[in-house]
Design a protein around this motif. Sequence first.
Motif, PDB file in Angstrom:
ATOM      1  N   UNK A 299       0.851  -1.187   0.000  1.00 43.04           N
ATOM      2  CA  UNK A 299       0.000   0.000   0.000  1.00 43.04           C
ATOM      3  C   UNK A 299       0.886   1.236   0.000  1.00 43.04           C
ATOM      4  N   UNK A 300       0.559   2.212  -0.827  1.00 44.70           N
ATOM      5  CA  UNK A 300       1.356   3.433  -0.935  1.00 44.70           C
ATOM      6  C   UNK A 300       0.423   4.632  -0.903  1.00 44.70           C
ATOM      7  N   UNK A 301       0.948   5.754  -0.409  1.00 46.08           N
ATOM      8  CA  UNK A 301       0.132   6.970  -0.355  1.00 46.08           C
ATOM      9  C   UNK A 301       0.999   8.191  -0.629  1.00 46.08           C
ATOM     10  N   UNK A 302       0.466   9.358  -0.312  1.00 47.43           N
ATOM     11  CA  UNK A 302       1.117  10.622  -0.653  1.00 47.43           C
ATOM     12  C   UNK A 302       2.462  10.823   0.044  1.00 47.43           C
ATOM     13  N   UNK A 303       2.770  10.038   1.071  1.00 42.61           N
ATOM     14  CA  UNK A 303       4.031  10.205   1.797  1.00 42.61           C
ATOM     15  C   UNK A 303       5.190   9.478   1.126  1.00 42.61           C
ATOM     16  N   UNK A 304       4.917   8.693   0.092  1.00 43.39           N
ATOM     17  CA  UNK A 304       5.976   7.904  -0.555  1.00 43.39           C
ATOM     18  C   UNK A 304       6.824   8.800  -1.451  1.00 43.39           C
ATOM     19  N   UNK A 305       8.132   8.933  -1.192  1.00 40.33           N
ATOM     20  CA  UNK A 305       8.997   9.755  -2.052  1.00 40.33           C
ATOM     21  C   UNK A 305       9.101   9.147  -3.457  1.00 40.33           C
ATOM     22  N   UNK A 306       9.216   9.996  -4.457  1.00 44.16           N
ATOM     23  CA  UNK A 306       9.261   9.522  -5.841  1.00 44.16           C
ATOM     24  C   UNK A 306      10.488   8.657  -6.102  1.00 44.16           C
ATOM     25  N   UNK A 307      11.628   9.004  -5.513  1.00 43.46           N
ATOM     26  CA  UNK A 307      12.841   8.201  -5.727  1.00 43.46           C
ATOM     27  C   UNK A 307      12.665   6.793  -5.171  1.00 43.46           C
TER      28      UNK A 307
ATOM     29  N   UNK B 229      10.327   4.887  -7.438  1.00 46.87           N
ATOM     30  CA  UNK B 229      10.985   4.460  -8.678  1.00 46.87           C
ATOM     31  C   UNK B 229      11.862   3.244  -8.439  1.00 46.87           C
ATOM     32  N   UNK B 230      12.601   3.257  -7.330  1.00 48.01           N
ATOM     33  CA  UNK B 230      13.444   2.098  -7.017  1.00 48.01           C
ATOM     34  C   UNK B 230      12.601   0.845  -6.844  1.00 48.01           C
ATOM     35  N   UNK B 231      11.494   0.968  -6.123  1.00 49.08           N
ATOM     36  CA  UNK B 231      10.632  -0.188  -5.890  1.00 49.08           C
ATOM     37  C   UNK B 231       9.974  -0.659  -7.191  1.00 49.08           C
ATOM     38  N   UNK B 232       9.589   0.295  -8.042  1.00 43.87           N
ATOM     39  CA  UNK B 232       8.978  -0.067  -9.325  1.00 43.87           C
ATOM     40  C   UNK B 232       9.966  -0.827 -10.201  1.00 43.87           C
ATOM     41  N   UNK B 233      11.218  -0.380 -10.188  1.00 43.80           N
ATOM     42  CA  UNK B 233      12.248  -1.076 -10.968  1.00 43.80           C
ATOM     43  C   UNK B 233      12.486  -2.491 -10.445  1.00 43.80           C
ATOM     44  N   UNK B 234      12.240  -2.691  -9.159  1.00 41.79           N
ATOM     45  CA  UNK B 234      12.400  -4.025  -8.561  1.00 41.79           C
ATOM     46  C   UNK B 234      11.183  -4.913  -8.789  1.00 41.79           C
ATOM     47  N   UNK B 235      10.119  -4.357  -9.380  1.00 45.79           N
ATOM     48  CA  UNK B 235       8.922  -5.141  -9.678  1.00 45.79           C
ATOM     49  C   UNK B 235       7.844  -5.085  -8.623  1.00 45.79           C
ATOM     50  N   UNK B 236       7.962  -4.167  -7.668  1.00 45.35           N
ATOM     51  CA  UNK B 236       6.951  -4.028  -6.623  1.00 45.35           C
ATOM     52  C   UNK B 236       5.769  -3.210  -7.130  1.00 45.35           C
ATOM     53  N   UNK B 237       4.563  -3.685  -6.869  1.00 44.41           N
ATOM     54  CA  UNK B 237       3.361  -2.938  -7.200  1.00 44.41           C
ATOM     55  C   UNK B 237       3.010  -1.980  -6.087  1.00 44.41           C
ATOM     56  N   UNK B 238       2.694  -0.731  -6.447  1.00 46.91           N
ATOM     57  CA  UNK B 238       2.383   0.301  -5.463  1.00 46.91           C
ATOM     58  C   UNK B 238       0.880   0.563  -5.508  1.00 46.91           C
ATOM     59  N   UNK B 239       0.143  -0.083  -4.629  1.00 50.77           N
ATOM     60  CA  UNK B 239      -1.314   0.061  -4.609  1.00 50.77           C
ATOM     61  C   UNK B 239      -1.676   1.343  -3.879  1.00 50.77           C
ATOM     62  N   UNK B 240      -2.256   2.275  -4.618  1.00 45.76           N
ATOM     63  CA  UNK B 240      -2.415   3.638  -4.122  1.00 45.76           C
ATOM     64  C   UNK B 240      -3.624   3.755  -3.208  1.00 45.76           C
ATOM     65  N   UNK B 241      -3.383   4.362  -2.028  1.00 45.81           N
ATOM     66  CA  UNK B 241      -4.464   4.587  -1.062  1.00 45.81           C
ATOM     67  C   UNK B 241      -4.623   6.072  -0.735  1.00 45.81           C
ATOM     68  N   UNK B 242      -3.832   6.914  -1.395  1.00 44.23           N
ATOM     69  CA  UNK B 242      -3.888   8.345  -1.105  1.00 44.23           C
ATOM     70  C   UNK B 242      -4.748   9.103  -2.092  1.00 44.23           C
ATOM     71  N   UNK B 243      -4.403  10.358  -2.309  1.00 49.26           N
ATOM     72  CA  UNK B 243      -5.143  11.240  -3.204  1.00 49.26           C
ATOM     73  C   UNK B 243      -4.911  10.812  -4.661  1.00 49.26           C
ATOM     74  N   UNK B 244      -5.980  10.725  -5.443  1.00 51.61           N
ATOM     75  CA  UNK B 244      -5.857  10.228  -6.821  1.00 51.61           C
ATOM     76  C   UNK B 244      -4.968  11.137  -7.670  1.00 51.61           C
ATOM     77  N   UNK B 245      -5.137  12.459  -7.535  1.00 53.39           N
ATOM     78  CA  UNK B 245      -4.341  13.379  -8.344  1.00 53.39           C
ATOM     79  C   UNK B 245      -2.862  13.304  -7.981  1.00 53.39           C
ATOM     80  N   UNK B 246      -2.562  12.988  -6.736  1.00 49.83           N
ATOM     81  CA  UNK B 246      -1.166  12.786  -6.339  1.00 49.83           C
ATOM     82  C   UNK B 246      -0.603  11.509  -6.964  1.00 49.83           C
ATOM     83  N   UNK B 247      -1.449  10.523  -7.171  1.00 51.08           N
ATOM     84  CA  UNK B 247      -1.007   9.316  -7.875  1.00 51.08           C
ATOM     85  C   UNK B 247      -0.604   9.658  -9.306  1.00 51.08           C
TER      86      UNK B 247
END
Length: 382
Positions: free
Chosen positions: A29-37, A40-58
Motif C-alpha cells: 500500500x502506498x500513499x502521498x508520503x511515498x517519495x518519488x525516488x 521508482x526504485x521499488x517499481x524497478x524491482x517489480x513491486x506494485x504500489x497500490x495507491x491509497x492516497x489522493x488520486x491526483x497525487x497518484x
Amino acid sequence: MIEWSSQGQSHTAQWRSESGASAPRRVIAADDTLPADTAYRMACEGTGLLWTGDFQNARMLLQALMRRADRKPRKVAAKAAQKAAAATPAEAFHLHRQAQAQRARVLSSVLIVLEGDYTIALRRAPDLRQACTEAWGPASGNRVVASLRELLGLVGAHEWRKKGVEIPALGAPPGNRIHPHYGVFSPVRGEYVDLVAQAPLPSKALAFDVGVGTGVLSAVLARRGVQRVVATDQDPRALACARENLQRLGLTGRVELQQQDLFPEGKAPLVVCNPPWLPARASSPIERAVYDEGSGMLCGFLAGLAAHLEPGGEGWLILSDLAEHLQLRTREQLLEWIAQGGLKVLGRQDVKPRHGKSADASDALHAARAAEVTSLWRLGLA
C-alpha cells in the motif's frame, strides 16, 4: 487475484491487465508520503504500489516515474548510444522494443482499486465508469485492480471515441468522422486511407474488406459507390466499433460485417486488406494492428487471395515498407509470397507518411521512418 495489506487488514481483488501482464509478485500500500525516488526504485524491482492516497497525487507520482525512466545516468546513456550506433536496423528495432517494454513495466507499477461498479474510492478521483464500461463491458460487481497508466489509457480512448477522427476521404464534415473504440487502432495515419480513396476501382458491384478494424476502409469504398461490401474481423471489439461507425455514417445497408479469420465465403472483384505492417510480437491488444509475429495475416491474405478473387478482379494490399528498412522483411520475400499465392503485381501506388515521427530526428528508428513508403499493391491472378 491480487493481495495486499493496509492498516493491518488484508485485501484481495481481481487483477486486470489489457496488455496481459502478470500481477506484481509483491504489492504494498502506498500513499502521498511515498517519495518519488523510493517509488521508482521499488517499481524497478517489480513491486506494485497500490495507491491509497489522493488520486491526483497518484497521477503526479506517475509523471515523476516517467521523468526518472526517461532520464538515464550519463554512463548508462552513453553505453546505450554506443550500442545503438553499432547495431543493425533489426537489432536497433529490438533494442527499442525492449526499452519500451521495460519502461512500460516500471510505469505500470502504480495500481488503483476500482470498486464493483467501477468507482474509485480515493480523494479527488474522477468518475471513470463510462470509460471502463466502454473498454471492459458492464461492471461485474467485483473489485478489480488495474495500473493507473492503463486507466489513463482508457480515458484517452474514451475521449477519442467521443471526438472521433476526421477522414477527408469520407466527404465534408460533420459526416466524415470515424470514432475508434478502445483496443481498435485509430485511423490517424490518413495516407493509407487516401490510397484506397484514390485507386481506380475494378468494379463497384462487390468488395471484401479483410480486417475491418474501425470500418474506415469499408466506409470509404461504400462512399465511392461500391454497392455491397462484406467486411470481416476476428476481434469482437473491432466488429462492434465498425458497426457503430457504419450506423453513424448511414452505411449499414451497404456493408455486411462477419466475424471471420481473414476471408468471407465466395469471390469478389475487389478484395482489400490492410494487415499489420511489422513482423514482431504485439505486447497489447491495440498493438495487434501494427505488429504481427511471423507476418501471419500478411501471408494468410496472400496465400488465400486467389481463391477469393473473381477473374479480372484485384486484391489491394495496403502495406508500409518500414519492415524492409528495419531489415525485418525483404522486398524479395514479399514478392516471393505474392508469386507463391498465384498472384501477379498489376501496379502500385505509393505515398510518403505524414505522421510526426517520420520527421523526428530524436526517434530511435528515425532513419527507417524517414525512408518509409506506404503502398497500395494492386494484385491480380497470375
